[in-house]
Write an enzyme that holds these catalytic residues in place. Sequence first.
Site, PDB file in Angstrom:
ATOM      1  N   GLY A  73      37.772  46.158  38.716  1.00 17.66           N
ATOM      2  CA  GLY A  73      39.012  46.918  38.665  1.00 17.66           C
ATOM      3  C   GLY A  73      40.097  46.168  37.905  1.00 17.66           C
ATOM      4  O   GLY A  73      40.025  44.951  37.718  1.00 17.66           O
ATOM      5  N   CYS A  74      41.108  46.900  37.477  1.00 19.46           N
ATOM      6  CA  CYS A  74      42.164  46.312  36.643  1.00 19.46           C
ATOM      7  C   CYS A  74      43.012  45.313  37.426  1.00 19.46           C
ATOM      8  O   CYS A  74      43.163  44.147  37.011  1.00 19.46           O
ATOM      9  CB  CYS A  74      43.025  47.418  36.055  1.00 19.46           C
ATOM     10  SG  CYS A  74      43.630  48.641  37.247  1.00 19.46           S
ATOM     11  N   TYR A  75      43.578  45.740  38.544  1.00 15.01           N
ATOM     12  CA  TYR A  75      44.359  44.826  39.376  1.00 15.01           C
ATOM     13  C   TYR A  75      43.496  43.642  39.815  1.00 15.01           C
ATOM     14  O   TYR A  75      43.945  42.493  39.816  1.00 15.01           O
ATOM     15  CB  TYR A  75      44.847  45.542  40.636  1.00 15.01           C
ATOM     16  CG  TYR A  75      46.144  46.302  40.545  1.00 15.01           C
ATOM     17  CD1 TYR A  75      47.313  45.704  40.061  1.00 15.01           C
ATOM     18  CD2 TYR A  75      46.222  47.618  41.013  1.00 15.01           C
ATOM     19  CE1 TYR A  75      48.505  46.403  40.029  1.00 15.01           C
ATOM     20  CE2 TYR A  75      47.424  48.319  40.985  1.00 15.01           C
ATOM     21  CZ  TYR A  75      48.560  47.705  40.490  1.00 15.01           C
ATOM     22  OH  TYR A  75      49.751  48.397  40.464  1.00 15.01           O
ATOM     23  N   GLY A  78      43.062  41.019  37.002  1.00 11.93           N
ATOM     24  CA  GLY A  78      44.262  40.201  36.799  1.00 11.93           C
ATOM     25  C   GLY A  78      44.489  39.219  37.927  1.00 11.93           C
ATOM     26  O   GLY A  78      44.849  38.054  37.699  1.00 11.93           O
TER      27      GLY A  78
END
Length: 271
Positions: A73-75, A78
């Site tokens: 996932g994106c979050y 990061g």
Amino acid sequence: FANLSASGEVELWVLALPNGLAPRFLEPLEKTPRLMIDLGADFRFDDGWTYGLPERPGAREKLSQATKISNPGCYATGAQVGLMPLLQPKDKDPSIRLKDIVPSVFGVSGYSGAGTSPSPKNDPKCLNDNLMPYALTNHIHEREATRHLGAQIAFMPHVAPYFQGISLTITSYLEPKQSGEYPTAEEVAEYFAQYYENEPLIQVNRDPADIPNVRDVMFKHHVVLGGFNVDPQTGRLVTISLIDNLLKGAATQALQNINIALGYDELKGIA
């Protein structure tokens, strides 16, 4: 669909479906094994799938042999990139260590990261002059990052009135050095830079005064880490991690994983 899968003409299947739908397609796809990559969340907690974060130590070897890849996932990407040097060090005796205090991650995303189903979180009118917190405990990306970091994190997501890009402000607490003093911001920045020195899609800003903004990463393929600050009294470390949720948080990372699994240059089609 089943006939096309059985024909063997397709070498790669990309599953880009709403969460919960991908498992319905597995049976026909698995009859004639080919590389599969799922961009959704359905298999990120499944040990039968290879988790596709290439920058994690040892990940590329696993990806090179993978036939089923779960794209992170994106979050979660990061957050993990901002914490891996501290929670998954490459050295047995790292120079920078964390106290046993749960790191916190304050995330702000453009509304493209809030899904495609209409809701206040992706409605520009609701977001105008606004910052919208949501799912402040047990968010799926909190659970995902916790699982793959091997340590609990606390994640608080927010949606802002711009389209794409994520800014994560990460707080953790450092152990003091043998001298009794805490590592400096410069020492932490150098430690991160060394950890990611051979990673083309991770940019580390060594100057603690160089605090990156979300605009710095919009439409870019890489993660930016910077803004390293340490409170010399408490050892509180603040790190900024930026990622474009549509690129390194999704499409770029998928292409990275596909290239590695098929034996191509990792950056083919990216840079």
